[in-house]
Design a protein around this motif. Structure first.
Motif, short mmCIF file in Angstrom:
data_model
loop_
_atom_site.label_atom_id
_atom_site.label_comp_id
_atom_site.label_asym_id
_atom_site.label_seq_id
_atom_site.Cartn_x
_atom_site.Cartn_y
_atom_site.Cartn_z
N ALA A 77 -14.98 4.07 -7.45
CA ALA A 77 -14.74 5.23 -8.44
C ALA A 77 -13.22 5.26 -9.00
O ALA A 77 -13.42 5.61 -10.34
CB ALA A 77 -14.91 6.52 -7.59
N VAL A 78 -12.36 5.01 -8.40
CA VAL A 78 -11.01 4.99 -9.26
C VAL A 78 -10.49 3.80 -9.76
O VAL A 78 -9.17 3.65 -10.64
CB VAL A 78 -9.87 5.85 -8.30
CG1 VAL A 78 -10.39 7.09 -8.08
CG2 VAL A 78 -9.53 4.76 -7.06
N THR A 126 0.86 -1.18 0.03
CA THR A 126 -0.05 0.06 0.22
C THR A 126 0.88 1.18 0.00
O THR A 126 0.71 2.09 -0.98
CB THR A 126 -0.94 -0.21 1.15
OG1 THR A 126 -1.79 -1.13 1.22
CG2 THR A 126 -1.79 1.21 1.08
N ALA A 127 1.67 1.33 0.93
CA ALA A 127 2.69 2.63 1.12
C ALA A 127 3.85 2.74 -0.27
O ALA A 127 3.81 3.93 -0.52
CB ALA A 127 3.44 2.30 2.19
N ASP A 137 -0.31 3.71 -2.98
CA ASP A 137 -0.48 4.92 -2.86
C ASP A 137 0.19 5.79 -3.65
O ASP A 137 -0.28 6.83 -4.21
CB ASP A 137 -0.01 5.27 -1.35
CG ASP A 137 -0.82 6.47 -0.67
OD1 ASP A 137 -1.90 6.64 -0.88
OD2 ASP A 137 -0.19 7.20 0.11
N PRO A 138 1.69 5.73 -4.03
CA PRO A 138 2.29 6.13 -5.10
C PRO A 138 1.54 6.34 -6.50
O PRO A 138 1.48 7.33 -7.27
CB PRO A 138 3.69 5.89 -5.07
CG PRO A 138 4.02 5.03 -3.77
CD PRO A 138 2.47 4.50 -3.47
N LEU A 139 1.30 5.14 -6.90
CA LEU A 139 0.55 4.96 -8.38
C LEU A 139 -0.92 5.41 -8.40
O LEU A 139 -1.25 6.24 -9.08
CB LEU A 139 0.60 3.35 -8.56
CG LEU A 139 0.06 3.00 -9.95
CD1 LEU A 139 0.91 3.63 -10.97
CD2 LEU A 139 0.23 1.43 -10.13
N ILE A 140 -1.85 4.86 -7.65
CA ILE A 140 -3.41 5.35 -7.49
C ILE A 140 -3.63 6.65 -7.00
O ILE A 140 -4.20 7.46 -7.61
CB ILE A 140 -3.97 4.06 -7.01
CG1 ILE A 140 -3.88 2.84 -7.49
CG2 ILE A 140 -5.55 4.51 -7.11
CD1 ILE A 140 -4.48 1.56 -6.86
N GLY A 141 -2.58 6.77 -5.93
CA GLY A 141 -2.87 8.05 -5.09
C GLY A 141 -2.23 9.09 -5.91
O GLY A 141 -2.70 10.21 -6.04
N GLY A 142 -1.16 8.94 -6.67
CA GLY A 142 -0.59 9.89 -7.40
C GLY A 142 -1.26 10.27 -8.74
O GLY A 142 -1.46 11.42 -9.03
N ILE A 143 -1.77 9.31 -9.30
CA ILE A 143 -2.77 9.49 -10.67
C ILE A 143 -4.01 10.43 -10.12
O ILE A 143 -4.31 11.30 -10.96
CB ILE A 143 -2.99 8.19 -11.12
CG1 ILE A 143 -1.82 7.43 -11.78
CG2 ILE A 143 -4.00 8.48 -12.47
CD1 ILE A 143 -2.26 6.24 -12.28
N HIS A 144 -4.53 10.12 -9.14
CA HIS A 144 -5.77 10.74 -8.84
C HIS A 144 -5.49 11.88 -7.78
O HIS A 144 -6.56 12.66 -7.33
CB HIS A 144 -6.80 9.60 -8.24
CG HIS A 144 -7.04 8.73 -9.20
ND1 HIS A 144 -8.07 9.00 -10.25
CD2 HIS A 144 -6.59 7.55 -9.52
CE1 HIS A 144 -8.20 8.01 -10.86
NE2 HIS A 144 -7.31 6.95 -10.39
#
Length: 201
Positions: A43-44, A20-21, A25-32
């Motif tokens: 949603a994502v 996750t960390a 988080d960097p991949l999905i959280g960064g894109i969105h």
């Protein structure tokens, strides 16, 4: 039946905190541009959510769903409009002005107000009056039958403060993430092999 939604981080937690960390988080959280602990998987990343409810290995279920989806290897991952996205706004402006729409792109909008409409004391045979919106601007007040808010949430919160306190409070709670765009120019001799990716994260 609909699959109950979960936060992205809650789903990827099945693979361990480090995944996750360091990956989700960097991949999905960064894109969105958000925090996967508060990001809707439905949603994502709906495929991830569906795979989580298939049971068994999360990665095996996700891989099976990916392989089952039709894909063209020669199809581009990202598409845009030629000669650029500005063409969309230019075309829209031209169409609207051709239909007689009054566009004021450089006019700041102030507080909104809502007036009129048939009240509880109106006679049954009296003509129904629609509510009228008023928008304050530096050049005077504009009246309209309806208003579409296409602004950042904090701006919408201010515009609605005197009209709908509950909606204003909801907009005020919307959190934003900071995003930076960095453009790097690299010559063709800077790569040891042909480029076959879609981006860099």
């Amino acid at each position: 039946a609909a699959v109950p939604d979960q936060a992205v981080a809650a789903v990827t937690a099945r693979l361990g905190a480090e995944v996750t960390a360091r990956l989700a988080d960097p991949l999905i959280g960064g894109i969105h541009a958000g925090d996967t602990r508060h990001m809707s998987a439905a949603a994502v990343f709906p495929a991830l959510l569906a795979a989580a409810h298939d049971g068994g290995s999360l990665m095996r279920a996700l891989r099976a769903r990916t392989e089952a989806a039709p894909a063209r290897r020669d199809a581009p991952v990202f598409l845009t409009v030629r000669p650029g996205l500005e063409r969309l706004t230019e075309t829209l402006v031209g169409e609207l002005r051709g239909r007689g729409v009054d566009l004021r792109p450089a006019t700041a909008a102030g507080p909104l107000s809502l007036h009129g409409g048939a009240g509880h004391g109106a006679r049954a045979d009296s003509p129904r009056r629609s509510p009228v919106w008023t928008v304050s601007t530096p050049h005077g007040v504009i009246e309209a039958d309806g208003v579409v808010l296409a602004t950042p949430a904090p701006v919408a919160a201010e515009l609605l403060r005197g009209v709908d306190a509950a909606a204003s409070a909801l907009f005020a709670r919307v959190a934003y993430a900071a995003v930076a765009v960095v453009t790097v120019c690299v010559g063709p001799d800077g790569f040891s092999r042909p480029l076959d990716g879609t981006g860099f994260l």
